[in-house]
Design a protein around this motif. Structure first.
Motif, short mmCIF file in Angstrom:
data_model
loop_
_atom_site.label_atom_id
_atom_site.label_comp_id
_atom_site.label_asym_id
_atom_site.label_seq_id
_atom_site.Cartn_x
_atom_site.Cartn_y
_atom_site.Cartn_z
N ILE A 60 -1.69 8.51 9.77
CA ILE A 60 -0.50 9.37 9.58
C ILE A 60 -0.60 10.50 8.98
CG2 ILE A 60 2.02 8.75 8.97
CD1 ILE A 60 1.75 6.01 9.63
N GLY A 61 -0.73 10.32 7.64
CA GLY A 61 -1.13 11.46 6.77
C GLY A 61 -1.64 12.58 7.23
N GLU A 62 -2.88 12.40 7.95
CA GLU A 62 -3.75 13.45 8.41
C GLU A 62 -2.96 13.93 9.65
OE1 GLU A 62 -7.27 11.29 9.13
OE2 GLU A 62 -7.94 11.54 6.94
N SER A 63 -1.88 13.72 10.06
CA SER A 63 -1.51 14.25 11.73
C SER A 63 -0.29 14.99 11.30
CB SER A 63 -1.33 12.60 12.51
OG SER A 63 0.16 12.02 11.86
N LEU A 64 0.16 14.91 10.10
CA LEU A 64 1.14 15.92 9.74
C LEU A 64 0.93 17.16 10.10
CD1 LEU A 64 2.07 14.66 6.20
CD2 LEU A 64 3.34 14.15 8.67
N GLN A 65 2.04 17.78 10.92
CA GLN A 65 1.61 19.33 11.06
C GLN A 65 2.82 19.99 10.92
OE1 GLN A 65 0.50 19.70 15.25
NE2 GLN A 65 -1.24 18.52 15.09
N LYS A 66 2.92 21.36 10.58
CA LYS A 66 4.28 22.08 10.40
C LYS A 66 4.68 22.66 11.85
CE LYS A 66 5.98 25.68 7.16
NZ LYS A 66 5.57 26.63 6.37
N GLN A 67 5.90 22.28 11.87
CA GLN A 67 6.64 22.67 13.20
C GLN A 67 7.37 24.01 12.97
OE1 GLN A 67 6.51 21.01 15.93
NE2 GLN A 67 5.33 19.64 15.04
N CYS A 110 0.90 -1.20 0.08
CA CYS A 110 -0.08 -0.05 0.11
C CYS A 110 0.89 1.11 -0.02
CB CYS A 110 -0.90 0.05 1.08
SG CYS A 110 -2.08 -1.35 1.30
N TYR A 111 0.49 2.08 -0.63
CA TYR A 111 1.17 3.68 -1.04
C TYR A 111 0.35 4.91 -0.71
CZ TYR A 111 5.26 1.28 -2.60
OH TYR A 111 6.52 0.48 -2.87
N LEU A 112 0.68 5.56 0.01
CA LEU A 112 0.03 6.82 0.31
C LEU A 112 1.19 8.08 -0.18
CD1 LEU A 112 -2.41 8.57 0.94
CD2 LEU A 112 -1.44 8.72 3.35
N ILE A 113 0.80 8.92 -1.12
CA ILE A 113 1.64 9.97 -1.71
C ILE A 113 0.99 11.22 -1.44
CG2 ILE A 113 3.26 10.72 -3.57
CD1 ILE A 113 3.62 8.07 -4.54
N THR A 114 1.68 12.08 -0.83
CA THR A 114 1.12 13.45 -1.04
C THR A 114 2.14 14.49 -0.90
OG1 THR A 114 -0.73 15.04 0.33
CG2 THR A 114 1.18 13.58 1.62
N ILE A 115 1.86 15.84 -1.41
CA ILE A 115 2.68 16.97 -1.28
C ILE A 115 2.46 17.44 0.27
CG2 ILE A 115 3.02 19.21 -1.98
CD1 ILE A 115 1.99 18.33 -4.96
N CYS A 116 3.53 17.57 1.10
CA CYS A 116 3.49 18.27 2.31
C CYS A 116 4.65 19.24 2.42
CB CYS A 116 4.08 16.84 3.10
SG CYS A 116 4.20 17.33 5.09
N PHE A 117 3.98 20.36 2.56
CA PHE A 117 4.94 21.73 2.86
C PHE A 117 6.02 21.92 1.65
CE2 PHE A 117 4.13 19.94 7.09
CZ PHE A 117 2.93 20.67 7.27
N ASP A 118 5.54 21.68 0.46
CA ASP A 118 6.57 21.81 -0.78
C ASP A 118 7.36 20.77 -1.05
OD1 ASP A 118 5.29 24.28 -1.37
OD2 ASP A 118 6.77 25.23 -0.12
N GLN A 119 7.03 19.43 -0.41
CA GLN A 119 7.92 18.38 -0.68
C GLN A 119 6.90 17.19 -0.96
OE1 GLN A 119 11.36 17.52 1.30
NE2 GLN A 119 12.02 19.87 1.65
N MET A 120 7.29 16.01 -1.41
CA MET A 120 6.76 14.89 -1.70
C MET A 120 6.93 14.01 -0.33
SD MET A 120 5.17 14.83 -4.57
CE MET A 120 4.69 13.33 -5.08
N LEU A 121 5.84 13.36 0.06
CA LEU A 121 6.04 12.55 1.24
C LEU A 121 5.38 11.17 0.64
CD1 LEU A 121 6.46 11.75 4.31
CD2 LEU A 121 4.03 12.35 4.50
N VAL A 122 6.06 10.09 0.78
CA VAL A 122 5.64 8.58 0.45
C VAL A 122 5.38 7.85 1.76
CG1 VAL A 122 6.15 6.81 -1.02
CG2 VAL A 122 6.77 9.14 -1.84
N LEU A 123 4.25 7.28 1.88
CA LEU A 123 4.29 6.34 2.98
C LEU A 123 3.94 4.85 2.25
CD1 LEU A 123 1.91 8.39 5.23
CD2 LEU A 123 4.54 8.31 5.48
N ASN A 124 4.72 4.06 2.62
CA ASN A 124 4.50 2.54 2.27
C ASN A 124 4.22 1.43 3.34
OD1 ASN A 124 6.41 0.14 1.66
ND2 ASN A 124 5.05 0.51 0.17
#
Length: 58
Positions: free
Chosen positions: A51-58, A18-32
């Motif tokens: 996991i994807g929904e929990s991302l927050q900018k620090q 399974c893969y989830l790919i998203t753009i996160c703060f101007d970068q690609m994030l790939v979860l597998n």
């Protein structure tokens, strides 16, 4: 973007990937995550989405 695919029959313990790919703060994030035989794929999908929904900018 989410997708999953079945592994070849020669893989005995991993049934799917399974893969989830998203753009996160101007970068690609790939979860597998591998899906082991007998484990429901929806639990892995939910896990990756959580996991994807929990991302927050620090």
């Amino acid at each position: 973007m989410y997708w999953d695919y079945k592994m070849p029959p020669s893989y005995k313990t991993v049934h799917e990937q399974c893969y989830l790919i998203t753009i996160c703060f101007d970068q690609m994030l790939v979860l597998n995550s591998p899906v082991q035989e007998g484990k429901p794929i929806n639990s892995i999908k939910d896990f990756l989405m959580k996991i994807g929904e929990s991302l927050q900018k620090q």
